[in-house]
Design a protein around this motif. Structure first.
Motif: not given
Length: 424
Positions: A39-48, A178-180
């Motif tokens: 269950r990756p974080t939304p940030r990790l999914l977005r970055a990937s 904007a990735i934070g």
DNA sequence: GGTCGGGCTATAC
DNA sequence: GTATAGCCCGACC
């Protein structure tokens, strides 16, 4: 050595993959070495997805990435939806016009009802990708099937691969900006940053000892010094016995510091060494072998050379826990959103008030008769120009009837009005 | 029926 | 508030 727990791996990946200053090779090495969280974080999914796009910006896989990106919680950047829609449209259109078989590609991408790009931009698809222009372009591609003139015009408009790639790069720039902060950075901020005083005050001695290791002795003393200053005077007990105990403690601490070396620098050096070794190993391998390492969600995808990362870079290589004095402060949450769907800018959407005309001279249904204004796209303008050249100024009906695939929903007077505007 | 010019309206800045 | 694009209406050929 303690075993790396899945939650720790998730934190590391969230930090490393989501840091745009980390080269693609290093991020891919981390993805290959660590288990991808279920269950990756939304940030990790977005970055990937962003890294996958950076490595391969214009392709069928890129279209997948763009659509997946649009399905994630919205980016905090207000410019992101427009950039995402433009990139998606540019990639889909380029794929259609560059395909050997235009008709098959346009049908698969923009045909009704199941075209990949059409599904994404239509109502019920990805809201971030939907727009009037996207609808119009999808209609034009669908109508261009079997029409060689329209295909020629569309190739002229969308056939520039570099332009499509530029749209993707623009999206990448907006998204990376904007990735934070990572969860590690937020935790670090809580321990040594602005919120440190409150955090240390609430901690017991055992926890403070852990914080001391993380913060380093110098920073720990600064924080504890400020903590001491903020203790209300009324709470201080001042008796000879207390002073005696405090002096003994200070002396004990000083003795400890003189004989025990701060373990953090050594631990950090060891960690850097391990990471460097892993990176070397990964880079030495066949690039494809490393990049094609499957991950749990098959999202890491192909890697790019280190210099191929299209992302803002920091001046020096970032260490995992380098302190960033300009970082933003986030409200700490102890547990991640269970469904991973929280968005920092999620707010209830209220309909904006619109003016309504009430007049006894003007029936209310007059409003409904007026068509919704639809912007003219580049294809329509280009076809109008060619039409005026071919049929002459004023022959709007001829231009319209000879290009029904392009001027969808337009009237002859619309062509006249548009030409009038274009000539201004 | 088709076109033209003026005016209205929504939207962006 | 202003400028502009898109849409509509009535007049004219």
């Amino acid at each position: 050595m303690p075993r790396l727990m899945p939650e720790d791996a998730s934190l590391l990946l969230d930090h490393v993959v989501g840091d745009p200053s980390v080269p693609a090779a290093a991020a891919n090495a981390a993805l290959a070495a660590l288990p991808f969280p279920s269950r990756p974080t939304p940030r990790l999914l977005r970055a990937s997805l962003l890294r996958r796009l950076a490595a391969d910006p214009v392709s069928a896989a890129a279209l997948d990435s763009l659509q997946l990106l649009a399905s994630l919680p919205s980016s905090p950047s207000p410019a992101a939806p427009a950039a995402a829609a433009a990139a998606h449209l540019a990639v889909a259109a380029y794929l259609a016009v560059s395909a050997p078989d235009f008709d098959a590609a346009a049908g698969a991408l923009f045909g009704r009802p199941g075209g990949r790009a059409r599904r994404a931009v239509e109502e019920g698809g990805a809201a971030a990708l939907a727009s009037d222009e996207a609808d119009a372009v999808a209609d034009q591609f669908e109508a261009a099937v079997g029409n060689s003139f329209s295909q020629t015009v569309l190739r002229g408009l969308w056939g520039d691969r570099a332009a499509a790639e530029e749209r993707v790069r623009e999206l990448l720039a907006v998204e990376w900006a904007a990735i934070g902060q990572s969860r590690l950075e937020m935790a670090a901020e809580r321990i040594v940053g602005d919120g440190a005083i409150e955090t240390w005050r609430a901690a017991d001695e055992v926890t403070r000892a852990k914080y001391r290791l993380l913060a380093g002795e110098q920073r720990a003393r600064e924080i504890e010094g400020k903590l001491g200053e903020t203790i209300p005077q009324g709470n201080q007990i001042s008796t000879p016995e207390v002073h005696k105990v405090m002096d003994a403690l200070k002396s004990s601490c000083a003795n400890l510091h003189s004989v025990v070396e701060d373990p953090l620098p050594a631990a950090k050096a060891a960690a850097d060494e391990v990471l460097a070794a892993r990176m070397d190993k990964a880079v030495d391998l066949n690039a494809g072998e490393v990049s094609n390492q499957p991950t749990a969600c098959d999202i890491a995808g192909p890697s790019a050379p280190a210099d191929n990362l299209d992302a803002p870079r920091k001046g020096t290589a970032a260490s995992l826990m380098d302190w960033n004095p300009t970082a933003r402060t986030f409200q700490w949450e102890d547990s991640p959103d269970p469904d991973g769907s929280c968005s920092p800018i999620h707010r209830p959407q209220l309909p904006s008030p619109r003016r309504t005309t009430f007049s006894p001279l003007q029936p209310a249904d007059n409003k409904a008769k007026r068509r919704k204004a639809r912007k003219w796209c580049a294809l329509e303008e280009e076809t109008l120009r060619k039409g005026v050249e071919q049929y002459g100024n004023g022959n709007w009906k001829d231009i319209l009837t000879n290009n029904p695939d392009v001027f969808i929903g337009r009237k002859a007077m619309d062509l006249k009005d548009k030409w009038r505007n274009m000539m201004r």
